[in-house]
Write a protein that holds these residues in place. Structure first.
Motif, short mmCIF file in Angstrom:
data_model
loop_
_atom_site.label_atom_id
_atom_site.label_comp_id
_atom_site.label_asym_id
_atom_site.label_seq_id
_atom_site.Cartn_x
_atom_site.Cartn_y
_atom_site.Cartn_z
N ARG A 110 49.11 15.57 -30.24
CA ARG A 110 49.03 14.14 -29.66
C ARG A 110 50.18 13.86 -31.15
N VAL A 111 51.44 12.29 -30.89
CA VAL A 111 51.96 12.44 -31.52
C VAL A 111 51.58 12.25 -33.15
N VAL A 112 51.82 13.23 -34.15
CA VAL A 112 51.72 12.71 -35.14
C VAL A 112 52.65 12.13 -36.01
N HIS A 113 52.83 10.73 -36.62
CA HIS A 113 53.64 9.68 -37.79
C HIS A 113 53.32 10.52 -39.32
N PRO A 114 54.35 10.67 -40.21
CA PRO A 114 54.19 10.84 -41.25
C PRO A 114 54.42 9.52 -42.48
N ALA A 115 53.51 9.17 -43.28
CA ALA A 115 52.80 8.18 -43.50
C ALA A 115 53.60 7.99 -45.25
N CYS A 116 54.30 8.92 -45.66
CA CYS A 116 54.44 9.46 -46.62
C CYS A 116 55.54 9.61 -46.85
N ASN A 117 56.17 10.09 -48.38
CA ASN A 117 57.90 10.87 -48.54
C ASN A 117 57.42 11.72 -49.39
N THR A 118 57.32 13.00 -49.40
CA THR A 118 57.71 13.99 -50.37
C THR A 118 59.05 14.11 -51.20
N ILE A 119 58.97 13.49 -51.89
CA ILE A 119 59.47 13.51 -53.34
C ILE A 119 59.74 14.80 -54.09
N SER A 120 58.74 15.95 -54.52
CA SER A 120 59.08 16.84 -55.23
C SER A 120 57.89 17.37 -55.47
N LEU A 121 58.57 18.88 -55.02
CA LEU A 121 57.97 19.74 -55.23
C LEU A 121 56.55 19.79 -56.69
N GLY A 122 57.02 19.20 -57.82
CA GLY A 122 55.80 19.26 -58.42
C GLY A 122 54.82 20.09 -59.05
N GLY A 123 55.21 21.46 -58.75
CA GLY A 123 54.94 23.05 -59.09
C GLY A 123 54.28 24.10 -57.79
N ALA A 124 52.71 24.46 -57.62
CA ALA A 124 52.96 25.20 -56.64
C ALA A 124 53.04 24.78 -54.80
N HIS A 125 54.02 25.72 -54.53
CA HIS A 125 53.95 24.97 -52.82
C HIS A 125 52.85 24.77 -52.32
N ALA A 126 52.51 24.88 -51.16
CA ALA A 126 51.19 23.77 -50.23
C ALA A 126 50.64 25.38 -49.49
N GLU A 127 49.67 24.87 -49.12
CA GLU A 127 49.22 26.41 -48.17
C GLU A 127 49.35 26.84 -47.42
N TRP A 128 50.39 26.68 -46.20
CA TRP A 128 50.86 27.29 -44.70
C TRP A 128 51.42 27.40 -44.82
N LYS A 129 51.01 29.61 -45.46
CA LYS A 129 52.47 29.97 -45.50
C LYS A 129 53.03 30.40 -44.14
N ASP A 130 52.43 30.15 -43.55
CA ASP A 130 54.01 31.07 -42.17
C ASP A 130 55.03 29.93 -41.86
N GLY A 131 54.04 28.88 -42.16
CA GLY A 131 54.91 27.34 -41.97
C GLY A 131 55.38 26.98 -43.11
N GLY A 132 54.63 26.62 -44.47
CA GLY A 132 55.68 25.68 -45.66
C GLY A 132 57.25 25.04 -45.23
#
Ligand code: SF4
Ligand code: SF4
Length: 214
Positions: free
Chosen positions: A106-128
């Motif tokens: 399905r089409v996926v829309h972002p509701a947010c802007n990501t503005i800073s790492l601010g710490g450890a990166h996210a969980e998606w190891k293969d993607g990230g």
């Protein structure tokens, strides 16, 4: 923790223009901490979209949307609601928008802007794949980030060096714009590539130089 801020409602409604029904995804990880994608924000978004005449078919609050396996599992439980929706609106970081896009057709829309790492990166190891550019364009690119995945951060791609779907800097790397083209074809939105995207406002971005991670 990835820091996010909500996009203006006007921009979100532009994304949803021409669509009737939408499914909401919230994140009980970083986005809840940023007050951009926790339960109160998802409920508020649902109300605003309904007031704007949209049908909100349902919602899911996922512990960490950037965890692809978890997101796939959680959204599977909402298959009927998602199938009856034109799109999903994902209220979290750019990584979470991309994991969602990777597990639903399905089409996926972002509701947010990501503005800073601010710490450890996210969980998606293969993607990230988010470089916290501060002005998320995943709506236009079918949920695949050219800022993080194209060696030249191109907004209007491909560059002309792509060969057989691989990036000119290495045959081991997929061309991000080939991935975007394939994804938009699958979603029936290939006409997105006919638009010329205006220069991006890089002053809100923290990144510089070539991407270190793809
Ligand atoms: S466009 Fe890419 S780098 Fe920018 S916020 Fe979205 S996912 Fe992150
Ligand atoms: S080949 Fe594709 S990924 Fe590589 S720089 Fe060109 S457009 Fe970007």
């Amino acid at each position: 923790m990835l820091l996010t801020e909500l996009k203006p409602l006007e921009q979100i409604l532009q994304y949803l223009d021409g669509e009737r029904a939408v499914f909401l995804v919230g994140c009980k990880g970083c986005a809840e901490g940023c007050e951009t994608g926790g339960e109160p924000q998802v409920m508020e978004m649902r109300q605003k979209l309904q007031e704007a005449g949209k049908i909100v078919t349902g919602y899911s609050l996922i512990d960490t949307v950037c965890n692809q396996s978890l997101t796939a599992l959680k959204l599977k439980a909402h298959e009927a609601e998602i199938t009856s929706s034109d799109s999903l609106l994902v209220m979290c970081c750019g990584v979470g928008v991309q994991t969602t896009s990777a597990v639903v057709d399905r089409v996926v829309h972002p509701a947010c802007n990501t503005i800073s790492l601010g710490g450890a990166h996210a969980e998606w190891k293969d993607g990230g794949h988010c470089l916290e550019c501060g002005d998320c364009i995943l709506d236009f690119t079918g949920g695949i980030c050219p800022i993080a995945r194209c060696a030249k951060h191109l907004l209007n791609g491909p560059c002309g060096g792509s060969q057989k779907g691989r990036c000119e800097i290495s045959p081991e790397l997929p061309c991000a714009w080939q991935l975007i083209s394939d994804r938009l074809t699958k979603l029936g939105r290939l006409e997105n590539l006919e638009k010329i995207v205006a220069p991006k406002n890089w002053s809100v971005s923290l990144i510089s130089g070539p991407p270190a991670k793809r």
